[in-house]
Write a protein that holds these residues in place. Structure first.
Motif, PDB file in Angstrom:
ATOM      1  N   LEU A 204      15.280  69.598  22.871  1.00  0.00           N
ATOM      2  CA  LEU A 204      15.976  69.244  24.105  1.00  0.00           C
ATOM      3  C   LEU A 204      17.367  68.652  23.873  1.00  0.00           C
ATOM      4  O   LEU A 204      18.308  68.983  24.601  1.00  0.00           O
ATOM      5  N   ARG A 208      20.813  70.012  25.655  1.00  0.00           N
ATOM      6  CA  ARG A 208      21.625  69.179  26.544  1.00  0.00           C
ATOM      7  C   ARG A 208      23.073  69.072  26.077  1.00  0.00           C
ATOM      8  O   ARG A 208      23.998  69.170  26.892  1.00  0.00           O
ATOM      9  N   GLU A 214      18.877  71.970  30.622  1.00  0.00           N
ATOM     10  CA  GLU A 214      17.700  71.132  30.463  1.00  0.00           C
ATOM     11  C   GLU A 214      16.516  71.975  29.989  1.00  0.00           C
ATOM     12  O   GLU A 214      16.668  73.143  29.629  1.00  0.00           O
ATOM     13  N   ALA A 215      15.320  71.373  30.046  1.00  0.00           N
ATOM     14  CA  ALA A 215      14.135  72.007  29.464  1.00  0.00           C
ATOM     15  C   ALA A 215      13.742  73.289  30.183  1.00  0.00           C
ATOM     16  O   ALA A 215      13.036  74.133  29.598  1.00  0.00           O
TER      17      ALA A 215
END
Length: 265
Positions: A204, A208, A214-215
């Motif tokens: 992650l 970012r 994001e995930a």
């Protein structure tokens, strides 16, 4: 028993004018009952008798004097402690309130390692914050991924790991935006020396601060200006703990691996 003179002196000191004993006292003066009788009310004054030839004088009735109306008391506020107002900027005669200063966000904490395996580069999250060791379970899993992708299973590091924040103290801005700009600049500068077919973002923090996603972008291909095509993967620890993520990774790898397989051929 005390004598009559001292008794009367005591009664006079107590402001007792008249009193009547319950029993007859020896050597006391005889009582006078008439002193105990109630007094008659005073008689009203007799009205004056007017003569027939007397001149009547009319006296005007004086109205009763009114009491002055009391005005409500007005409390004057006492001067409080002086509070300095924030500075304002004046422009063309108009005064605008000063905008509050934005509070800087706390710096994120992460560690990333940039690796090179064949014609691909990998930006991998370091689970412990330290460089990979040969017997680390996360590193062994990474080697398995490289072999499955048809790449060399002994990646070489490109520079030192990126550990954020850079400084322990100081006034330097080390918020998320500053971290994103630093990581993207670092990766772009390292990949300028050797072109690569694909950049893996593993974990992650890599997503970012290199891909600005994001995930929910896991197992997808991304495009960022100034960087080669990106492939977003979950972190190595997540892959070890969640078999479902590993199964999804194998399915997407069949499609993405054509990027570097065609280059090798």
């Amino acid at each position: 028993m005390i004598d009559e003179a001292r008794r009367r002196a005591y009664l006079g000191a107590m402001q007792v004018v008249s009193w009547l004993p319950r029993v007859a006292l020896p050597f006391a003066a005889p009582s006078r009952p008439e002193l105990l009788e109630p007094l008659e009310p005073p008689a009203a004054p007799a009205a004056p008798v007017l003569r027939p030839d007397a001149e009547l004088k009319v006296v005007p009735e004086v109205p009763p004097r009114q009491r002055p109306v009391e005005r409500p008391k007005i409390e004057v506020p006492r001067p409080a402690a002086r509070i300095e107002a924030p500075a304002v900027a004046a422009s063309e005669g108009a005064v605008e309130p000063a905008t509050p200063k934005a509070v800087p966000l706390p710096p994120p904490r992460f560690a990333l390692q940039l690796l090179r395996a064949g014609c691909c580069a990998l930006l991998v999250e370091l689970p412990t914050g330290d460089s990979f060791q040969s017997r680390d379970p996360a590193y062994l899993l990474l080697k398995d991924l490289l072999r499955a992708a048809g790449l060399p299973d002994s990646p070489r590091p490109l520079g030192e790991p990126v550990r954020w924040p850079l400084l322990r103290s100081g006034n330097l801005d080390q918020g998320p935006q500053a971290a994103r700009e630093y990581v993207q600049t670092f990766v772009a500068a390292r990949l300028e020396e050797e072109a690569c077919a694909c950049l893996w973002l593993v974990g992650l923090p890599a997503l970012r601060f290199a891909g600005a996603v994001e995930a929910e972008a896991y197992h997808r291909e991304l495009r960022i200006e100034g960087l080669p095509p990106l492939w977003a993967l979950p972190g190595l620890e997540t892959l070890m703990e969640e078999p479902a993520c590993k199964a999804e990774l194998w399915r997407t790898m069949r499609r993405v691996r054509m990027r570097w397989i065609s280059v090798n051929e």
